[in-house]
Design an enzyme around this catalytic site. Sequence first.
Site, PDB file in Angstrom:
ATOM      1  N   HIS A 101       1.824   6.208  -1.744  1.00  0.00           N
ATOM      2  CA  HIS A 101       3.249   5.895  -1.771  1.00  0.00           C
ATOM      3  C   HIS A 101       3.903   6.921  -2.687  1.00  0.00           C
ATOM      4  O   HIS A 101       3.295   7.400  -3.651  1.00  0.00           O
ATOM      5  CB  HIS A 101       3.521   4.511  -2.368  1.00  0.00           C
ATOM      6  CG  HIS A 101       2.998   3.358  -1.579  1.00  0.00           C
ATOM      7  ND1 HIS A 101       1.727   2.851  -1.763  1.00  0.00           N
ATOM      8  CD2 HIS A 101       3.587   2.590  -0.624  1.00  0.00           C
ATOM      9  CE1 HIS A 101       1.554   1.825  -0.950  1.00  0.00           C
ATOM     10  NE2 HIS A 101       2.660   1.641  -0.246  1.00  0.00           N
ATOM     11  N   ASP A 104       3.682   6.108  -6.317  1.00  0.00           N
ATOM     12  CA  ASP A 104       2.344   6.166  -6.914  1.00  0.00           C
ATOM     13  C   ASP A 104       2.141   7.475  -7.656  1.00  0.00           C
ATOM     14  O   ASP A 104       1.545   7.514  -8.730  1.00  0.00           O
ATOM     15  CB  ASP A 104       1.236   6.111  -5.839  1.00  0.00           C
ATOM     16  CG  ASP A 104       1.299   4.880  -4.999  1.00  0.00           C
ATOM     17  OD1 ASP A 104       1.630   3.819  -5.544  1.00  0.00           O
ATOM     18  OD2 ASP A 104       1.010   4.984  -3.793  1.00  0.00           O
ATOM     19  N   ASP A 307      -3.460 -11.539  -0.586  1.00  0.00           N
ATOM     20  CA  ASP A 307      -3.922 -10.208  -0.198  1.00  0.00           C
ATOM     21  C   ASP A 307      -4.876  -9.670  -1.261  1.00  0.00           C
ATOM     22  O   ASP A 307      -4.474  -8.909  -2.135  1.00  0.00           O
ATOM     23  CB  ASP A 307      -2.695  -9.301  -0.066  1.00  0.00           C
ATOM     24  CG  ASP A 307      -2.897  -8.194   0.946  1.00  0.00           C
ATOM     25  OD1 ASP A 307      -4.007  -8.073   1.468  1.00  0.00           O
ATOM     26  OD2 ASP A 307      -1.942  -7.449   1.203  1.00  0.00           O
ATOM     27  N   ASP A 339      -7.621   0.837   1.682  1.00  0.00           N
ATOM     28  CA  ASP A 339      -6.563   0.125   0.967  1.00  0.00           C
ATOM     29  C   ASP A 339      -7.219  -1.055   0.258  1.00  0.00           C
ATOM     30  O   ASP A 339      -7.020  -2.218   0.614  1.00  0.00           O
ATOM     31  CB  ASP A 339      -5.480  -0.336   1.945  1.00  0.00           C
ATOM     32  CG  ASP A 339      -4.306  -0.980   1.229  1.00  0.00           C
ATOM     33  OD1 ASP A 339      -4.262  -0.927  -0.011  1.00  0.00           O
ATOM     34  OD2 ASP A 339      -3.432  -1.535   1.908  1.00  0.00           O
TER      35      ASP A 339
END
Length: 437
Positions: A101, A104, A307, A339
Amino acid sequence: MKTVFKNISKIKYEGPKSRNPLAFKHYNPAEVVEGKTMSEHLRFSVVYWHTFRNALSDPFGVGTAVRPWDDGSNSVANAENRARVAFEFIEKLGAPFYAFHDRDIAPEGQTLSETNKNLDAVVKVLKTEQQRTGIKLLWGTANLFSNPRFVHGASTSCNADVFAFAGAQVKKALEVTHELGGAGYVFWGGREGYSTLWNTNMKRELEHLAKFLHMAVDYKKKIGFKGQFYIEPKPKEPTKHQYDSDAAACLNFLREYDLMGHLKLNIETNHATLAGHSMQHELEVAGSAGALGSVDANTGDELIGWDTDQFPTSIYLTTQIMLTVLKYGGFTTGGLNFDAKVRRESFEPVDLFHAHVGGMDAFARGLKIAAAIRKDGRLAEFVKQRYASWDSGIGAKIESGKSNFTELEAHMLKQGEVTTNVSGRQEFLENLINEFI
């Protein structure tokens, strides 16, 4: 370059008999499976956010991660140093790709202009490191969910200025991804949904999301970015209902707003679980629509409705994923993007290597097992025979669009009754898969 992981050598393939925890037992990048090397099939990617930015905090405590290379500041200099450390890690791991991202990799400034300047500084380091190592960018994306400005969403916000800011941010993220030679770009709607319908105009929000994506498509063409666009299904958290709730919802949205030819799906295992589906189901939904693009390779805890983003270790899971990926022609621009994050209790730097090595080995085994199942042919032949009635006679006429209700009635009046159904043999097939695992 100063090394941080100086006590860790480049991870090598040592085979199934190795007892070295920092060696691959099954992932041999050069090994050929179904005409391609494992490296070409699996296209492993390390994520920047979980691996290099996750402090391992949770709602009940601060982060536990020990990261000696990070001085804890929000400075550009620290971000630049972190980028060099990230490439040392990825290079020693032997993964060919990474993903990020925008927020990030570089700190957000007081203004959009300052933020873009910070991003440019770190991108310069990333570009140098890519050239030095040969590691490539699988895909980039923009963080449109962390900053309080996105409290009501980004492209689906009730505030037009927020929509405009999100557009400006994605514009820059697309430019950066293009500059770094990214193979794709992901749209992940972190807050594109609602918490209550009492204050929501759903029709308007969906139309705004579609307009936003069409703007992105237009800008992609303008700058000459050739990478694949992806949309990532996610059912819930942090909002009660996300508009990209599962693969079917995403495909319906893309079809309704004339975006189907521009985006494929990036499917995540943990998101499939939260949507009440199996990963195999989500991949099949995407694959059957010609929209299977990439995979976020993780798993979730089925006892926890959150998650959890754990590294994949189930051979059944990786076999199912690779069977479907191979069935639909394999990855082109996409890959297996980890991820995933280490557990809060696994706080030492070496744990990052253990986690990725385990995930890569699990997928290597899944690939080999899937290829063996395909070569054996019994599973495919069973499915083929199960639908044999559609290959000739009335079935073939129906599929070709050459039949109608009048003909169907005449067919059944003549035949009298449905021919005998045959068992689905679920237990037999489960035993068959176990032969290979």
